[in-house]
Scaffold this active site. Structure first.
Site, PDB file in Angstrom:
ATOM      1  CE  LYS A 149      -0.333  -0.053   5.414  1.00  0.00           C
ATOM      2  NZ  LYS A 149      -1.442  -0.505   6.661  1.00  0.00           N
ATOM      3  CE1 TYR A 198      10.450  32.066  -0.724  1.00  0.00           C
ATOM      4  CE2 TYR A 198      10.904  30.300  -0.009  1.00  0.00           C
ATOM      5  CZ  TYR A 198      10.482  31.295  -0.832  1.00  0.00           C
ATOM      6  OH  TYR A 198      10.099  30.972  -2.070  1.00  0.00           O
TER       7      TYR A 198
HETATM    8  C1  LIG Z   1      -0.334  -1.525   6.525  1.00  0.00           C
HETATM    9  C2  LIG Z   1      -1.363  -3.127   7.303  1.00  0.00           C
HETATM   10  C3  LIG Z   1      -0.344  -3.861   7.461  1.00  0.00           C
HETATM   11  C4  LIG Z   1       1.241  -3.716   7.351  1.00  0.00           C
HETATM   12  O1  LIG Z   1       1.437  -3.357   8.539  1.00  0.00           O
HETATM   13  P1  LIG Z   1       3.245  -2.845   8.999  1.00  0.00           P
HETATM   14  O2  LIG Z   1       3.082  -2.752  10.398  1.00  0.00           O
HETATM   15  O3  LIG Z   1       4.199  -1.817   8.137  1.00  0.00           O
HETATM   16  O4  LIG Z   1       4.100  -4.918   8.706  1.00  0.00           O
HETATM   17  C5  LIG Z   1      -0.950  -4.887   8.165  1.00  0.00           C
HETATM   18  N1  LIG Z   1      -1.892  -4.873   8.155  1.00  0.00           N
HETATM   19  C6  LIG Z   1      -3.219  -4.381   8.284  1.00  0.00           C
HETATM   20  C7  LIG Z   1      -4.021  -4.413   8.864  1.00  0.00           C
HETATM   21  C8  LIG Z   1      -2.112  -2.723   7.101  1.00  0.00           C
HETATM   22  O5  LIG Z   1      -3.257  -1.635   7.682  1.00  0.00           O
END
Ligand SMILES: *Cc1c(COP(=O)(O)O)cnc(C)c1O
Length: 374
Positions: A40, A263
């Site tokens: 993601k 700035y």
């Molecule tokens: C983002 C997410 C993960 C991965 O989490 P990490 O801490 O990056 O391993 C796993 N499960 C769910 C439901 C998530 O939203």
């Protein structure tokens, strides 16, 4: 946004390292545990299509947060299972089903509204999400789960998985973790049948509670070489950051004492000073609170002075350097290194945020190191 290729600022991403990091985590898990790589948010800034394409032979599937992230992978030719972890709007269910994305079912209300539609659900593959203590998305009562399950299955939908997410798997104190685990197991017991995938494991769970991961893990930040606990719990040997962020000096000037930089004139030269300009700014994800942090030049820490601009930063150099001098923003140079955790400490945040904020403007260049087999 098009990545700025014609600029020396680049994220160098070693896909071999990502593959190796997964292998390291796998050595600590029961052998039959399936790995779904979490890609993601553009694979935590590493580039979802490139990462998923490289990993497709190594992992069982992928997790994304949104339908569109899943579609991006399908359009790039990824055929392995993809699970959408977030709540999918009803209007997007048909397109998700068409692309063979598995959906997360999280509430009675959502199921009720889905069932009110005349949609053909016979190709819908779903995972039930249980909220065992995160308080975010998921069923909290087994009664509602059973109701949703039978209603969906009656319409032909395919029950593929059940899962939960731990809020505190990255802490030394396991009390809250154990309470969530017990709540999850209680619901599992009342299910009429176990689906193909039963899973709880984010990176922290897979690393520090492998016995509670059931038959699949959802590995996110550890595969990119980050420590989910920050530094509270140790990582296994061999986990390495996969991303370096580099640039070059595009301007070098010597200024007399009393000149203001950037700035707001927040920095004034104290003496005759060498000032360098690096083409990266907050529009790239180097946020304004990085003022006062350092970059690496020729193995030395050089402070970011003056305000961070949208597209540029200014640094103080110990001496004159040529245009084109290599700048390391994340990664090592000589004996020293800068990590996403160092950036996070400066910004009073977590490293997840640092890498997710690397914007699309930063060109990603991929390296395929042979890797160290573990
Ligand atoms: C983002 C997410 C993960 C991965 O989490 P990490 O801490 O990056 O391993 C796993 N499960 C769910 C439901 C998530 O939203």
């Amino acid at each position: 946004m098009k990545a700025s290729l014609h600029r020396p600022t680049k994220a160098l991403i070693d896909l071999g390292t990502i593959g190796d990091n997964i292998s390291v985590v796998q050595t600590g898990l029961p052998q039959e545990t399936a790995v779904f790589a979490v890609v993601k948010a553009n694979a935590y800034g590493h580039g979802a299509v490139a990462v998923a394409t490289y990993l497709e032979r190594q992992v069982t599937g992928f997790c994304v947060a949104t339908v569109d992230e899943g579609l991006e992978l399908r359009e790039a030719g990824i055929v392995k299972p993809i699970l959408v972890l977030g709540v999918t709007p009803l209007e997007a269910v048909a397109v998700a089903v068409e692309a063979k994305l598995s959906l997360t079912v999280t509430s009675h209300g959502w199921v009720e509204r889905l069932l009110e539609t005349a949609m053909d659900l016979s190709q819908l593959t779903f995972h039930i999400k249980l909220d065992t203590g995160m308080g975010r998305i998921g069923f909290r009562e087994s009664g509602a789960v059973l109701q949703a399950l039978s209603a969906l299955q009656e319409r032909g939908a395919i029950f593929e998985g059940v899962f939960t997410h731990f809020a505190r798997a990255d802490e030394v104190d396991e009390t809250a973790f154990q309470l969530q685990l017990a709540a999850f197991e209680q619901v599992l017991e009342v299910l009429p049948n176990r689906p193909k995938w039963v899973h709880t494991g984010n990176s922290a769970t897979a690393l520090w509670h492998p016995e509670a991961a059931f038959n699949m893990v959802r590995l996110g930040n550890v595969i990119y070489g980050l420590n989910p606990s920050g530094g509270d719990l140790p990582l296994p040997k061999g986990i390495k950051p996969a991303l370096r962020l580099v640039s070059q000096l595009v301007e070098v000037k010597q200024l007399p004492a009393g000149q203001s930089i950037g700035y707001g004139g927040t920095y004034q030269t104290q003496e005759l000073e060498w000032i360098g300009t690096v083409p990266i700014g907050y529009a790239d994800g180097l946020v304004r609170s990085m003022q006062g942090f350092s970059v690496l030049v020729d193995g030395q820490l050089c402070p970011i002075i003056g305000r961070v601009s949208m597209d540029q930063i200014t640094i103080r150099l110990p001496k004159r350097y040529d245009l084109g001098q290599q700048i390391t923003l994340l990664g090592s140079d000589g004996e020293r290194s800068l990590t996403a955790q160092d950036w996070a400490d400066q910004q009073r945040t977590i490293h997840y945020e640092v890498l997710c904020l690397l914007s699309d403007r930063v060109y990603r260049e991929y390296i395929f190191s042979k890797g160290v087999k573990v």
